[in-house]
Design an enzyme around this catalytic site. Structure first.
Site, mmCIF file in Angstrom:
data_model
loop_
_atom_site.group_PDB
_atom_site.id
_atom_site.type_symbol
_atom_site.label_atom_id
_atom_site.label_comp_id
_atom_site.label_asym_id
_atom_site.label_seq_id
_atom_site.Cartn_x
_atom_site.Cartn_y
_atom_site.Cartn_z
ATOM 1 C CD GLU A 79 34.630 36.874 43.301
ATOM 2 O OE1 GLU A 79 35.015 38.243 43.278
ATOM 3 O OE2 GLU A 79 34.898 36.347 42.522
ATOM 4 C CG ASP A 80 38.293 36.796 47.283
ATOM 5 O OD1 ASP A 80 37.701 35.943 46.498
ATOM 6 O OD2 ASP A 80 38.966 37.641 46.590
#
Ligand code: MN
Length: 486
Positions: free
Chosen positions: A63-64
């Site tokens: 996600e990051d």
């Protein structure tokens, strides 16, 4: 838990996460890697398997950071990739439900994704709970607004989920950490109250412990005895149920007795009842009839010679382990007999009453195969006595099962409740007699000219909404004109 050395695979995951999160900071100002490493430690303490621990280390990378799911699959295998993907989906689904303004299709799809992520592999949920626990432990770094939002969501969703997995230690920690942010004054007040109570009880508890020890030794029973301290949040909930009357709370002081086997549990029960007077209606045999989450123990409340009310909880070591660590404990015990199903998080012998997980998995499988699942009829069964509904903006509101639109309206605000003219459920005009269902999206229609009606009393389920309406009706006295038929 015995301290195991990290395997080569775990070390490699830590290396990858370190590199991926390099330069990122948490709101606390620490390097980001502190967070995945904390999640790793929590999962190790819970005794989770290696794939789960690795996925915990990597849970925020897709996600990051620039790490992709393929990278993870290539280096750590299908199972780890599957878990990381599930955790990522879970957080996007939840974020989606919070933020969307144009709601219907998106919210439904997000809910589907959430279901699939959870149902695929229950370990996804366990990683998410470890993630949430660490975020709560470090919540003070966020803005007050975010603190409240996360804390509230924890009380409404994650702590009950921990309870449904019978992860008692986790439930207590999550709930008490969160409650401190949701209602700091009340938290401090109740915490003080518990401490004072325990201090005043400690002398007579020592005496009781001594009497029990003597009696059990005489019968040559092996046992451990310890006091259990009531959690702040559970006291708060109980007080609300009993009109804030602390004298009706009978388990403020509790002693726990842990023995080797079930027969001995009943033997100990008999001995306790021969020493002290049991209170009628306060004997609960959760060994013969486990709670829905699989919790087992015998509870009995007695009145001692110095007129103290004490609850005893009697259970075996296994029951105690399971009450504190829940589903995580079953994973730990199952690790020796690794089967294909176990690897996928589908334990063959689910602990006692955790069949709702099987149900969830079957639903997820049906959804994956493209079969139509009627969401309204979907028996999620995660929360026995509660339903969760959404505002059009995606905020979650929990209500008792059986609640009606007016209960929801008064729960949002009395100003909204007082001016209700109608309701839209899932985008369609509905009526005020229709009980709300899990995951309904409820939009209350109001008009400035509307006033509260006596006839609404029959369209209300919760005491909370009833008392708000009654107060308004009494204020207005007889000046209220009965509603005109349209
Ligand atoms: Mn995280």
């Amino acid at each position: 838990m015995d301290k195991k050395k990290d395997s080569e695979r775990i070390l490699a995951a830590v290396e990858l996460a370190k590199k991926a999160h390099e330069g990122q900071l948490r709101k606390t100002g620490e390097p980001y890697i502190v967070h995945p490493l904390a999640v790793k430690k929590i999962l190790e303490e819970w005794g989770m398997d290696e794939d789960t621990i690795i996925a915990g280390v990597l849970h925020d990378t897709v996600e990051d950071t620039s790490v992709t799911l393929d990278d993870i699959r290539n280096q750590f295998g299908e199972s780890v990739a599957f878990l990381v993907d599930g955790v990522t989906k879970l957080s996007t689904a939840r974020a989606g439900m919070r933020d969307i303004d144009t709601y219907l299709p998106e919210t439904r799809n997000n809910f589907l994704r959430l279901m699939i992520a959870l149902g695929d592999d229950i370990r996804v949920l366990i990683i998410k709970l470890a993630d949430r626990l660490h975020n709560l432990r470090t919540l003070s770094a966020l803005t007050p607004d975010k603190q409240r939002k996360i804390a509230k969501e924890t009380l409404e969703v994650f702590a009950p989920l921990a309870d449904r997995l019978n992860m008692g230690l986790l439930r207590v920690e999550l709930a008490d950490l969160a409650f401190k942010y949701v209602d700091p004054k009340r938290y401090e007040y109740l915490k003080d109250l518990i401490e004072k109570y325990n201090r005043s009880a400690s002398k007579s508890l020592k005496k009781i412990e001594g009497e029990i020890t003597e009696a059990l030794k005489k019968e040559k029973i092996e046992f451990e005895i310890s006091g259990r301290v009531k959690s702040v949040y559970s006291l708060h909930k109980k007080m609300a149920k009993h009109n804030q009357n602390i004298n009706e709370i009978y388990d403020l002081t509790a002693l726990r007795i842990i023995v080797d086997d079930v027969t001995t549990c009943y033997l100990v029960l008999g001995i306790i009842h021969s020493l002290y007077t049991p209170m009628a209606g306060r004997i609960k045999d959760y060994i013969a009839m486990p709670k829905h989450n699989g919790y087992q123990s015998i509870h009995t409340t007695v009145i001692t010679s110095d007129k103290r009310v004490v609850e005893f909880q009697i259970r075996t070591k296994e029951m105690h382990e399971y009450a504190e660590r829940g589903l995580a404990a079953s994973f730990y015990y199952n690790e020796q007999k690794v089967t294909e199903n176990y690897k996928k998080g589908k334990i063959e012998h689910l602990p006692m009453n955790l069949l709702w997980i099987t149900e969830l998995q079957m639903t997820a499988a049906a959804l994956r195969e493209g079969k139509k699942v009627d969401l309204d009829k979907l028996k999620l069964n995660l929360f026995a006595d509660k339903i969760f509904v959404y505002t059009p903006k995606g905020d979650i509101v929990d209500l008792p099962k059986g609640s009606l639109p007016l209960d929801f309206a008064y729960r949002l605000h009395s100003e909204i409740g007082d001016h209700v003219v109608g309701v839209k459920i899932n985008g369609k005009i509905s009526n005020l007699n229709k009980p709300l269902e899990n995951f309904d999206i409820v939009e209350i229609l109001t008009s400035k000219n509307q006033t509260p009606k006596r006839s609404w009393l029959s369209k209300i389920f919760t005491p909370h909404a009833r008392s708000k309406l009654m107060r308004r009706l009494n204020q207005e006295g007889e000046s209220i004109v009965p509603p005109k038929k349209k």
